[in-house]
Design a protein around this motif. Structure first.
Motif, PDB file in Angstrom:
ATOM      1  N   GLN A  50       0.859  -1.180   0.000  1.00  0.00           N
ATOM      2  CA  GLN A  50       0.000   0.000   0.000  1.00  0.00           C
ATOM      3  C   GLN A  50       0.897   1.232   0.000  1.00  0.00           C
ATOM      4  OE1 GLN A  50      -3.415   0.315  -0.004  1.00  0.00           O
ATOM      5  NE2 GLN A  50      -3.777  -1.891  -0.106  1.00  0.00           N
ATOM      6  N   GLU A  51       0.644   2.169  -0.898  1.00  0.00           N
ATOM      7  CA  GLU A  51       1.463   3.378  -0.994  1.00  0.00           C
ATOM      8  C   GLU A  51       0.601   4.607  -0.729  1.00  0.00           C
ATOM      9  OE1 GLU A  51       4.577   3.956  -1.434  1.00  0.00           O
ATOM     10  OE2 GLU A  51       5.503   2.226  -2.420  1.00  0.00           O
ATOM     11  N   THR A  52       1.173   5.586  -0.010  1.00  0.00           N
ATOM     12  CA  THR A  52       0.512   6.880   0.109  1.00  0.00           C
ATOM     13  C   THR A  52       0.992   7.764  -1.033  1.00  0.00           C
ATOM     14  OG1 THR A  52       2.230   7.521   1.698  1.00  0.00           O
ATOM     15  CG2 THR A  52       0.107   6.822   2.585  1.00  0.00           C
ATOM     16  N   VAL A  53       0.017   8.404  -1.681  1.00  0.00           N
ATOM     17  CA  VAL A  53       0.249   9.123  -2.927  1.00  0.00           C
ATOM     18  C   VAL A  53      -0.335  10.526  -2.805  1.00  0.00           C
ATOM     19  CG1 VAL A  53      -0.260   9.120  -5.407  1.00  0.00           C
ATOM     20  CG2 VAL A  53       0.179   6.957  -4.223  1.00  0.00           C
ATOM     21  N   VAL A  54       0.355  11.508  -3.361  1.00  0.00           N
ATOM     22  CA  VAL A  54      -0.111  12.894  -3.341  1.00  0.00           C
ATOM     23  C   VAL A  54      -0.730  13.247  -4.682  1.00  0.00           C
ATOM     24  CG1 VAL A  54       0.530  15.305  -2.996  1.00  0.00           C
ATOM     25  CG2 VAL A  54       1.759  13.500  -1.777  1.00  0.00           C
ATOM     26  N   VAL A  55      -1.903  13.875  -4.643  1.00  0.00           N
ATOM     27  CA  VAL A  55      -2.528  14.388  -5.864  1.00  0.00           C
ATOM     28  C   VAL A  55      -1.879  15.741  -6.167  1.00  0.00           C
ATOM     29  CG1 VAL A  55      -4.677  15.098  -6.980  1.00  0.00           C
ATOM     30  CG2 VAL A  55      -4.686  13.220  -5.300  1.00  0.00           C
ATOM     31  N   GLU A  56      -0.999  15.742  -7.160  1.00  0.00           N
ATOM     32  CA  GLU A  56      -0.246  16.952  -7.497  1.00  0.00           C
ATOM     33  C   GLU A  56      -1.013  17.884  -8.436  1.00  0.00           C
ATOM     34  OE1 GLU A  56       2.449  17.765  -6.103  1.00  0.00           O
ATOM     35  OE2 GLU A  56       3.337  15.917  -5.324  1.00  0.00           O
ATOM     36  N   ASN A  57      -1.966  17.345  -9.182  1.00  0.00           N
ATOM     37  CA  ASN A  57      -2.742  18.147 -10.129  1.00  0.00           C
ATOM     38  C   ASN A  57      -4.171  17.619 -10.137  1.00  0.00           C
ATOM     39  OD1 ASN A  57      -3.927  19.451 -12.251  1.00  0.00           O
ATOM     40  ND2 ASN A  57      -2.397  18.900 -13.777  1.00  0.00           N
ATOM     41  N   ASN A  58      -5.086  18.396  -9.566  1.00  0.00           N
ATOM     42  CA  ASN A  58      -6.486  17.950  -9.513  1.00  0.00           C
ATOM     43  C   ASN A  58      -7.343  18.622 -10.574  1.00  0.00           C
ATOM     44  OD1 ASN A  58      -6.778  20.554  -8.435  1.00  0.00           O
ATOM     45  ND2 ASN A  58      -8.442  19.908  -7.075  1.00  0.00           N
ATOM     46  N   THR A  59      -6.712  19.106 -11.641  1.00  0.00           N
ATOM     47  CA  THR A  59      -7.470  19.763 -12.712  1.00  0.00           C
ATOM     48  C   THR A  59      -7.615  18.878 -13.939  1.00  0.00           C
ATOM     49  OG1 THR A  59      -5.527  20.812 -13.728  1.00  0.00           O
ATOM     50  CG2 THR A  59      -6.618  22.014 -11.945  1.00  0.00           C
ATOM     51  N   THR A  60      -7.147  17.640 -13.883  1.00  0.00           N
ATOM     52  CA  THR A  60      -7.202  16.778 -15.054  1.00  0.00           C
ATOM     53  C   THR A  60      -8.546  16.048 -15.141  1.00  0.00           C
ATOM     54  OG1 THR A  60      -6.429  14.685 -14.078  1.00  0.00           O
ATOM     55  CG2 THR A  60      -4.746  16.334 -14.637  1.00  0.00           C
ATOM     56  N   THR A  61      -8.767  15.443 -16.286  1.00  0.00           N
ATOM     57  CA  THR A  61      -9.950  14.613 -16.508  1.00  0.00           C
ATOM     58  C   THR A  61     -10.094  13.533 -15.443  1.00  0.00           C
ATOM     59  OG1 THR A  61      -9.822  14.954 -18.896  1.00  0.00           O
ATOM     60  CG2 THR A  61     -10.991  12.983 -18.156  1.00  0.00           C
ATOM     61  N   PHE A  62      -8.968  13.112 -14.883  1.00  0.00           N
ATOM     62  CA  PHE A  62      -8.934  11.950 -13.999  1.00  0.00           C
ATOM     63  C   PHE A  62      -8.919  12.307 -12.512  1.00  0.00           C
ATOM     64  CE2 PHE A  62      -6.664  11.333 -17.960  1.00  0.00           C
ATOM     65  CZ  PHE A  62      -7.261  10.191 -18.488  1.00  0.00           C
ATOM     66  N   THR A  63      -8.756  13.572 -12.187  1.00  0.00           N
ATOM     67  CA  THR A  63      -8.504  13.917 -10.781  1.00  0.00           C
ATOM     68  C   THR A  63      -9.384  15.036 -10.234  1.00  0.00           C
ATOM     69  OG1 THR A  63      -6.714  15.403 -11.509  1.00  0.00           O
ATOM     70  CG2 THR A  63      -6.087  13.160 -10.846  1.00  0.00           C
ATOM     71  N   LYS A  64     -10.402  15.456 -10.966  1.00  0.00           N
ATOM     72  CA  LYS A  64     -11.206  16.595 -10.523  1.00  0.00           C
ATOM     73  C   LYS A  64     -11.984  16.317  -9.246  1.00  0.00           C
ATOM     74  CE  LYS A  64     -11.647  18.846 -15.022  1.00  0.00           C
ATOM     75  NZ  LYS A  64     -12.568  19.291 -16.104  1.00  0.00           N
ATOM     76  N   ASP A  65     -12.213  15.053  -8.929  1.00  0.00           N
ATOM     77  CA  ASP A  65     -12.945  14.723  -7.710  1.00  0.00           C
ATOM     78  C   ASP A  65     -12.027  14.552  -6.505  1.00  0.00           C
ATOM     79  OD1 ASP A  65     -15.168  14.722  -9.402  1.00  0.00           O
ATOM     80  OD2 ASP A  65     -16.083  13.019  -8.378  1.00  0.00           O
ATOM     81  N   TYR A  66     -10.750  14.815  -6.688  1.00  0.00           N
ATOM     82  CA  TYR A  66      -9.798  14.867  -5.579  1.00  0.00           C
ATOM     83  C   TYR A  66      -9.528  16.330  -5.232  1.00  0.00           C
ATOM     84  CZ  TYR A  66      -8.519   9.957  -6.544  1.00  0.00           C
ATOM     85  OH  TYR A  66      -8.525   8.595  -6.739  1.00  0.00           O
ATOM     86  N   ALA A  67      -8.997  16.564  -4.051  1.00  0.00           N
ATOM     87  CA  ALA A  67      -8.539  17.899  -3.668  1.00  0.00           C
ATOM     88  C   ALA A  67      -7.067  18.048  -4.036  1.00  0.00           C
ATOM     89  CB  ALA A  67      -8.717  18.114  -2.173  1.00  0.00           C
ATOM     90  N   GLN A  68      -6.684  19.265  -4.381  1.00  0.00           N
ATOM     91  CA  GLN A  68      -5.270  19.519  -4.667  1.00  0.00           C
ATOM     92  C   GLN A  68      -4.437  19.218  -3.427  1.00  0.00           C
ATOM     93  OE1 GLN A  68      -3.954  20.322  -7.564  1.00  0.00           O
ATOM     94  NE2 GLN A  68      -1.859  20.553  -6.859  1.00  0.00           N
ATOM     95  N   GLY A  69      -3.394  18.413  -3.601  1.00  0.00           N
ATOM     96  CA  GLY A  69      -2.538  18.063  -2.480  1.00  0.00           C
ATOM     97  C   GLY A  69      -3.074  16.954  -1.597  1.00  0.00           C
ATOM     98  N   GLN A  70      -4.218  16.399  -1.950  1.00  0.00           N
ATOM     99  CA  GLN A  70      -4.804  15.325  -1.144  1.00  0.00           C
ATOM    100  C   GLN A  70      -3.882  14.114  -1.114  1.00  0.00           C
ATOM    101  OE1 GLN A  70      -8.797  14.284  -2.349  1.00  0.00           O
ATOM    102  NE2 GLN A  70      -8.889  12.445  -1.061  1.00  0.00           N
ATOM    103  N   ILE A  71      -3.767  13.518   0.045  1.00  0.00           N
ATOM    104  CA  ILE A  71      -2.969  12.295   0.193  1.00  0.00           C
ATOM    105  C   ILE A  71      -3.915  11.098   0.223  1.00  0.00           C
ATOM    106  CG2 ILE A  71      -1.369  11.020   1.664  1.00  0.00           C
ATOM    107  CD1 ILE A  71      -0.251  13.672   2.621  1.00  0.00           C
ATOM    108  N   ILE A  72      -3.691  10.183  -0.692  1.00  0.00           N
ATOM    109  CA  ILE A  72      -4.550   9.007  -0.811  1.00  0.00           C
ATOM    110  C   ILE A  72      -3.703   7.746  -0.686  1.00  0.00           C
ATOM    111  CG2 ILE A  72      -6.240  10.218  -2.228  1.00  0.00           C
ATOM    112  CD1 ILE A  72      -5.026   8.933  -4.701  1.00  0.00           C
ATOM    113  N   THR A  73      -4.358   6.631  -0.430  1.00  0.00           N
ATOM    114  CA  THR A  73      -3.670   5.350  -0.305  1.00  0.00           C
ATOM    115  C   THR A  73      -4.131   4.415  -1.418  1.00  0.00           C
ATOM    116  OG1 THR A  73      -3.506   5.590   2.101  1.00  0.00           O
ATOM    117  CG2 THR A  73      -3.213   3.381   1.193  1.00  0.00           C
ATOM    118  N   LEU A  74      -3.173   3.932  -2.203  1.00  0.00           N
ATOM    119  CA  LEU A  74      -3.474   3.032  -3.314  1.00  0.00           C
ATOM    120  C   LEU A  74      -2.474   1.883  -3.297  1.00  0.00           C
ATOM    121  CD1 LEU A  74      -3.972   5.611  -6.235  1.00  0.00           C
ATOM    122  CD2 LEU A  74      -5.768   4.464  -4.924  1.00  0.00           C
TER     123      LEU A  74
END
Length: 227
Positions: A115-139
């Motif tokens: 399991q890796e913690t990942v930072v959303v560096e760009n939330n303006t793309t087709t794939f990331t608009k439902d994330y917050a900028q800088g959000q840390i997620i686990t995938l």
């Protein structure tokens, strides 16, 4: 919205990707075998699952690049529709020239599942608009060739054009340049990532941090197709 899961020989996680669409956005989804890729223009998005395409012979994604299916995939991407490649699917996108860079074996020279913690560096793309900028997620990740490499010129281009979409929170265990976990093409409609969002759509299997990615694709499509 109609999704295609494009399957090359050796891509073993097509079922995971199919189920993620059914579970999260509940849209129409079909498997498309690589010999039938001339049908891709019937779909609104193409998903490339992970696995070991052609047994990773030569190097991951190398033989998939030689398949006629890749020409259809390239044409689909050039049409502006979304293309998502995860794990070995990311390898294929790089080998096909749809994304820059390359891949090396993990620094530890072993397959690694974690399991890796990942930072959303760009939330303006087709794939990331439902994330917050800088959000840390686990995938989750599961790879032997998860060490993304890009030279200095490519890295500067990716940074200047805001195409680094995901990074690992810490210096990456597997050695990826700048801890890069996912990037897009110049148009922003092609995303390659090593973490596996399709394996993070239910709490029972470790969380739902992958779900917003699929919702982002659907919501972006819906906005463009409002009557």
């Amino acid at each position: 919205m109609k999704f295609a899961v494009l399957v090359f020989p050796g891509l073993t996680c097509d079922l995971d990707m199919y189920y993620a669409i059914e579970e999260t956005v509940k849209q129409e989804v079909e498997y498309v075998w690589h010999t039938e890729a001339d049908q891709l223009d019937q779909f609104d998005a193409v998903l490339l699952p992970t696995g070991t395409s052609y047994g990773n012979y030569l190097r991951p994604g190398a033989l998939a690049k030689s398949s006629p299916a890749c020409q259809h995939l390239i044409a689909f991407a050039e049409s502006g529709k979304p293309v998502l490649g995860v794990g070995n699917g990311f390898h294929i996108l790089v080998e096909a020239g749809l994304l820059p860079g390359g891949f090396l074996r993990n620094v530890g020279l072993k397959f690694r599942s974690a399991q890796e913690t990942v930072v959303v560096e760009n939330n303006t793309t087709t794939f990331t608009k439902d994330y917050a900028q800088g959000q840390i997620i686990t995938l989750p990740v599961a790879h032997e060739f998860g060490n993304y490499y890009a030279d200095e010129e490519t890295v500067e281009e990716l940074k200047n054009s805001n195409r680094i979409v995901f990074t690992y929170t810490n210096e990456h265990t597997d050695g990826s340049t700048l801890a890069i976990a996912g990037i897009t093409n110049e148009k922003g409609n092609v995303l390659g990532m090593m973490p596996l969002p399709e394996r993070a759509v239910e709490e029972v299997i470790g969380g739902t941090d992958g779900s917003p990615l699929f919702h982002s694709i659907l919501n972006n499509w819906s906005e463009q197709h409002v009557n």
